[in-house]
Design an enzyme around this catalytic site. Structure first.
Site, PDB file in Angstrom:
ATOM      1  N   LYS A  67      -9.897  43.410  67.181  1.00 55.10           N
ATOM      2  CA  LYS A  67     -11.342  43.178  67.190  1.00 55.10           C
ATOM      3  C   LYS A  67     -11.694  41.803  66.660  1.00 55.10           C
ATOM      4  O   LYS A  67     -12.608  41.159  67.145  1.00 55.10           O
ATOM      5  CB  LYS A  67     -12.027  44.236  66.315  1.00 55.10           C
ATOM      6  N   ARG A 114       1.064  51.013  67.697  1.00 57.02           N
ATOM      7  CA  ARG A 114      -0.157  50.577  68.368  1.00 57.02           C
ATOM      8  C   ARG A 114       0.173  50.086  69.771  1.00 57.02           C
ATOM      9  O   ARG A 114       1.311  49.726  70.062  1.00 57.02           O
ATOM     10  CB  ARG A 114      -0.860  49.494  67.569  1.00 57.02           C
ATOM     11  N   GLU A 118     -14.000  51.721  62.873  1.00 52.61           N
ATOM     12  CA  GLU A 118     -14.971  51.049  62.020  1.00 52.61           C
ATOM     13  C   GLU A 118     -15.994  50.398  62.958  1.00 52.61           C
ATOM     14  O   GLU A 118     -15.605  49.682  63.885  1.00 52.61           O
ATOM     15  CB  GLU A 118     -14.257  49.970  61.192  1.00 52.61           C
TER      16      GLU A 118
END
Ligand code: ATP
Ligand code: MG
Length: 562
Positions: free
Chosen positions: A276, A266, A40
């Site tokens: 982020k 992850r 994104e």
């Protein structure tokens, strides 16, 4: 969060590649392999993303497949073109070349048409409840959901309302489109998830032409399907979304085989955050100079810091892909950085905290230069001449007036070797009024030019130096862990509470051998005895310590074996 992982055994083949092999064997996708990396554009990429990039692009390379970069640009509030551009740059820097660059917003028309087709079949409805009520009425793990009073609207009414949403008949947040699945489903994601919301926000690509935007769940799988992705690889948090991913695709007429979602663990690293949102906070709060601060675990940050892309790729391939979350020691990543730089970095001399040495028996005005090896690991790197003279800089630490036990470096009466130079003996220390040593007077032995004494006498240490007459000035940043806690915020506390206030030490009086004026932006060299240092990307008189020389990972392993 689980225990720090102690194993360093590389995985030969991971479970995702095993699955692809099985799919290829059964002919599921006609031997086709297509992945995607779907960021994104609401921030820059971090080291965690590198794992996903290496996995998705790596699989496409291994299977002669396709991997596109797809921007998941369905939340225009937080997204920006500068992030799009930065992400493209970062992926190229990491060494991957997307087969195409595409955007979820390219599919807004198709996604809209598919939503209408759900509505026509009674599989979606327009809900007038506000976000809070929807969330409350979703229920919990032990409580069933509550049907919206609008759940029974007819397809005709829903279609009219949905078109009204698109055409601006309603205010932001006044209505949403929801899938009509099951308000008592054991998986909360399946309790009539929201597919569209109204947002009058300018979108960096579609401008103001859309005021309704699809949610992640309505955009992601369908984008995969439109692009003919076969294996949609995402992190474990999306595990609970998989039934919804499949539900959406099963209820649409797809142009290609239905892609399958697979989740992997992850990347977490000790003393670091890979989120982020948290990284943005560091930038917004002014704790960091930007997303590309050399302390940031972003790809732009580690690039400025001097991490070689090849070392990051080697680390990712070494740790492999797992099905359960774990945290890797940052020392392991650093050992990959060090291994790569040991092979490639030129050796140079730099003095970070300078102390003046005067060689009193060196004739005034006599010029000399010493030959030094550029990289003992790479003969082809050759040698260079390092100017030498009567006045030198050495590290303050390399001289002590009152040496502690086992201190073998310079002290009055002691002889040491200058790297690639002569033996020198300290004769006298000049101190200021406070007793600080400001200058050391030494003598040198002209017979020791080759670094050996003809009479075979030994010295116990070799120190580095820079000729004062030739030195260039530099600012050098030393770095420590960004967070003092190995797992910042893992116990539910605010990770920012363990932000290390001493993570950066800036030395503004460093002295470099003159050849260092020739470094290229971003070039990493080894400052002998001090570590690896990257020339700043913007200012050639600034260096960042990439990593020190000591292999802390080896020590951690030894401790664990005990
Ligand atoms: P963040 O939580 O940092 O905002 P994100 O998942 O929201 O990350 P995206 O831009 O959506 O960020 O991520 C793009 C891809 O990278 C996704 O497929 C995501 O699963 C993957 N990814 C994100 N963080 C990690 C990580 N720490 N390790 C591995 N893959 C990751
Ligand atoms: Mg995300």
């Amino acid at each position: 969060m689980s225990e720090t992982e102690g194993t360093t055994e590389p995985q030969s083949i991971d479970f995702i590649r095993e699955k692809i092999n099985a799919d290829n064997a059964s002919g599921k996708f006609g031997q086709r392999v297509q992945t995607r990396f779907p960021p994104e554009p609401n921030g820059y990429l971090h080291i965690g993303h590198a794992k996903s990039i290496c996995l998705n692009f790596g699989i496409a390379e291994d299977y002669d497949g396709v991997c596109k970069l797809r921007f998941d640009d369905t939340n225009p509030e937080a997204e920006d073109q500068s992030f799009v551009d930065g992400i493209i740059e970062d992926i190229a820097w990491l060494g991957f070349d997307p087969d195409d660059i595409v955007y979820a917003s390219d599919y807004f028309d198709q996604l809209y048409d598919w939503a209408e087709s759900l509505i026509e079949r009674g599989l979606a409805y327009v809900d007038d409840q506000d976000a809070e009520t929807i969330s409350e009425n979703r229920g919990g793990f032990t409580t069933p959901g509550v049907d919206s009073p609008w759940r029974g609207r007819s397809p005709e009414e829903n279609l009219t309302l949905f078109r009204g949403m698109r055409d601006g008949a309603f205010a932001d947040g006044e209505k949403v489109l929801r899938a009509k699945i099951d308000m008592n489903h054991e998986n909360m994601q399946m309790r009539d998830p929201v597919l569209y919301r109204i947002r009058r926000v300018h979108h960096q690509r579609t401008g103001d032409s859309w005021i309704i935007f699809p949610t992640y769940d309505w955009a992601h799988g369908q984008s995969d399907a439109i692009e003919a992705v076969t294996h949609s690889i995402c992190t474990l948090e999306f595990d609970s979304h998989r039934p919804l991913y499949d539900w959406c695709l099963e209820h649409l007429e797809l142009p290609h085989e239905q892609p399958e979602q697979t989740e992997f663990a992850r990347l977490n690293l000790t003393h670091t955050v890979t989120s982020k949102r948290k990284l943005r906070q560091l930038v917004d709060d002014g704790v960091m100079s930007g997303w590309d601060d050399a302390l940031m675990p972003t790809l732009r940050g580690v690039r400025r810091r001097g991490y070689p892309a090849a070392a990051i790729r080697a680390f990712m391939s070494h740790i492999g892909v797992a099905k359960t979350n774990s945290t890797h020691d940052i020392e392991l990543l650093e050992s990959f950085i060090r291994t790569e730089l040991n092979r490639t970095a030129l050796r140079r001399m730099a003095v970070l905290r300078p102390l003046k040495v005067v060689i009193t028996n060196w004739p005034e005005g006599q010029e000399d230069a010493r030959e030094a090896i550029n990289n003992p690991e790479d003969e082809s790197a050759g040698t260079r001449m390092v100017p030498f003279g009567r006045e030198l800089w050495i590290e303050q630490d390399d001289f002590k007036l009152d040496p502690p036990p086992k201190y073998f470096r310079l002290t009055p009466g002691r002889e040491v070797r200058l790297r690639a130079g002569y033996f020198i003996t300290a004769q006298e220390a000049i101190t200021d009024d406070d007793g600080n040593v400001v200058e050391v007077h030494c003598t040198y032995d002209p017979e020791t030019a080759g670094g050996q004494a003809p009479d075979g006498r030994k010295v116990k240490s070799t120190i580095h130096w820079v000729s004062a007459a030739h030195a260039i000035d530099a600012t050098v940043h030393l770095y420590d862990r960004l967070f003092t806690e190995p797992h910042p915020g893992a116990d539910g506390s605010d990770p920012m509470a363990s932000l290390n206030p001493d993570a950066r030490e800036t030395l503004t009086a460093a002295k470099l051998e003159p050849i260092l004026s020739e470094v290229t932006p971003g070039q990493v060299v080894q400052f002998e005895r001090l570590g690896y240092f990257a020339a700043d990307l913007d200012d050639p008189a600034v260096f960042h310590r990439t990593v020190g020389l000591r292999d802390e990972w080896a020590n951690i392993q030894k401790r664990r074996q005990k």
